[in-house]
Write a protein that holds these residues in place. Sequence first.
Motif, PDB file in Angstrom:
ATOM      1  N   TYR A 145     -16.526  48.039   8.058  1.00  0.00           N
ATOM      2  CA  TYR A 145     -17.188  48.231   6.774  1.00  0.00           C
ATOM      3  C   TYR A 145     -16.847  49.622   6.256  1.00  0.00           C
ATOM      4  CZ  TYR A 145     -20.087  44.092   7.317  1.00  0.00           C
ATOM      5  OH  TYR A 145     -20.522  42.804   7.443  1.00  0.00           O
ATOM      6  N   PRO A 146     -16.574  49.751   4.944  1.00  0.00           N
ATOM      7  CA  PRO A 146     -16.254  51.077   4.416  1.00  0.00           C
ATOM      8  C   PRO A 146     -17.421  52.054   4.540  1.00  0.00           C
ATOM      9  CG  PRO A 146     -16.214  49.419   2.662  1.00  0.00           C
ATOM     10  CD  PRO A 146     -16.486  48.716   3.941  1.00  0.00           C
ATOM     11  N   ASN A 147     -18.635  51.552   4.413  1.00  0.00           N
ATOM     12  CA  ASN A 147     -19.839  52.389   4.525  1.00  0.00           C
ATOM     13  C   ASN A 147     -20.840  51.709   5.447  1.00  0.00           C
ATOM     14  OD1 ASN A 147     -18.979  54.329   2.500  1.00  0.00           O
ATOM     15  ND2 ASN A 147     -19.292  52.671   1.037  1.00  0.00           N
ATOM     16  N   PRO A 148     -20.639  51.830   6.776  1.00  0.00           N
ATOM     17  CA  PRO A 148     -21.529  51.137   7.699  1.00  0.00           C
ATOM     18  C   PRO A 148     -22.966  51.646   7.610  1.00  0.00           C
ATOM     19  CG  PRO A 148     -19.772  52.301   8.879  1.00  0.00           C
ATOM     20  CD  PRO A 148     -19.601  52.592   7.435  1.00  0.00           C
ATOM     21  N   THR A 149     -23.888  50.719   7.782  1.00  0.00           N
ATOM     22  CA  THR A 149     -25.317  51.042   7.799  1.00  0.00           C
ATOM     23  C   THR A 149     -25.937  50.314   8.978  1.00  0.00           C
ATOM     24  OG1 THR A 149     -25.952  49.129   6.458  1.00  0.00           O
ATOM     25  CG2 THR A 149     -25.359  51.158   5.260  1.00  0.00           C
ATOM     26  N   TRP A 150     -27.212  50.501   9.200  1.00  0.00           N
ATOM     27  CA  TRP A 150     -27.866  49.777  10.280  1.00  0.00           C
ATOM     28  C   TRP A 150     -27.840  48.276  10.000  1.00  0.00           C
ATOM     29  CZ3 TRP A 150     -32.055  46.647   9.606  1.00  0.00           C
ATOM     30  CH2 TRP A 150     -32.775  46.792   8.416  1.00  0.00           C
ATOM     31  N   LYS A 151     -27.867  47.883   8.704  1.00  0.00           N
ATOM     32  CA  LYS A 151     -27.817  46.461   8.358  1.00  0.00           C
ATOM     33  C   LYS A 151     -26.456  45.860   8.708  1.00  0.00           C
ATOM     34  CE  LYS A 151     -31.135  46.517   4.566  1.00  0.00           C
ATOM     35  NZ  LYS A 151     -31.320  46.301   3.131  1.00  0.00           N
ATOM     36  N   THR A 152     -25.375  46.579   8.390  1.00  0.00           N
ATOM     37  CA  THR A 152     -24.049  46.050   8.720  1.00  0.00           C
ATOM     38  C   THR A 152     -23.867  46.007  10.235  1.00  0.00           C
ATOM     39  OG1 THR A 152     -23.006  48.240   8.476  1.00  0.00           O
ATOM     40  CG2 THR A 152     -22.980  46.783   6.558  1.00  0.00           C
ATOM     41  N   ASP A 153     -24.378  47.017  10.935  1.00  0.00           N
ATOM     42  CA  ASP A 153     -24.293  47.006  12.400  1.00  0.00           C
ATOM     43  C   ASP A 153     -25.026  45.801  12.979  1.00  0.00           C
ATOM     44  OD1 ASP A 153     -22.874  49.361  12.260  1.00  0.00           O
ATOM     45  OD2 ASP A 153     -24.546  50.638  12.885  1.00  0.00           O
ATOM     46  N   MET A 154     -26.186  45.468  12.404  1.00  0.00           N
ATOM     47  CA  MET A 154     -26.959  44.314  12.869  1.00  0.00           C
ATOM     48  C   MET A 154     -26.200  43.012  12.584  1.00  0.00           C
ATOM     49  SD  MET A 154     -29.628  43.434  14.480  1.00  0.00           S
ATOM     50  CE  MET A 154     -30.576  44.931  14.465  1.00  0.00           C
ATOM     51  N   LYS A 155     -25.613  42.899  11.388  1.00  0.00           N
ATOM     52  CA  LYS A 155     -24.828  41.703  11.052  1.00  0.00           C
ATOM     53  C   LYS A 155     -23.672  41.526  12.036  1.00  0.00           C
ATOM     54  CE  LYS A 155     -23.658  40.964   6.731  1.00  0.00           C
ATOM     55  NZ  LYS A 155     -23.262  41.186   5.324  1.00  0.00           N
ATOM     56  N   VAL A 156     -23.007  42.617  12.376  1.00  0.00           N
ATOM     57  CA  VAL A 156     -21.889  42.552  13.318  1.00  0.00           C
ATOM     58  C   VAL A 156     -22.381  42.074  14.682  1.00  0.00           C
ATOM     59  CG1 VAL A 156     -20.228  43.950  14.602  1.00  0.00           C
ATOM     60  CG2 VAL A 156     -20.440  44.223  12.131  1.00  0.00           C
TER      61      VAL A 156
END
Length: 170
Positions: free
Chosen positions: A132-143
């Motif tokens: 992700y270009p701008n990882p967040t806790w939400k993107t980390d959770m999705k991964v």
Amino acid sequence: FELARIHYGITLRGGPLGAIALPANRYDVITLWHVLEHVPDVRATLSEVARLLRPGGLAMIAVPNDSLAVRLPVVIARDAIRRSPRSNLRLMMGAPVPGDEIHLQHFSQTTLTRTVRRAGMAVRYVGIDDHYPNPTWKTDMKVRIGATLLRMTRTNCFPTILLVAETGGD
């Protein structure tokens, strides 16, 4: 192109990969990060990638996942929204909006793997594209959820696919 040359000393060339006339067996790694879905001739592009890579060279390919596991929840949600009296939601989930990104090709894990093999490369890894270009806790959770589902069910429910291919056949 000019900015890359002036600011970074890099010469860029544009156009279809086969038209650029690059030397064969020269590259160790070629990345196609969300490129294949935009090219008109995927097989020709992948065959050219295979020609350009040295023996044992790697192609790193990421594309949107168009499998049923990803599309079905979207179709169900769109159907529910279309029946909703709230027209804003119907517009948001309806037909593509002018200016939206257009994909010429659509891939599932199976079709991408098959296409890469037909271009003469061996598939070494298929999984989720977790960049992700701008990882967040939400993107980390999705991964984490996507990776867990893939490991448990062998079904990629994640919206993107990452495939690593190697020259030299299976």
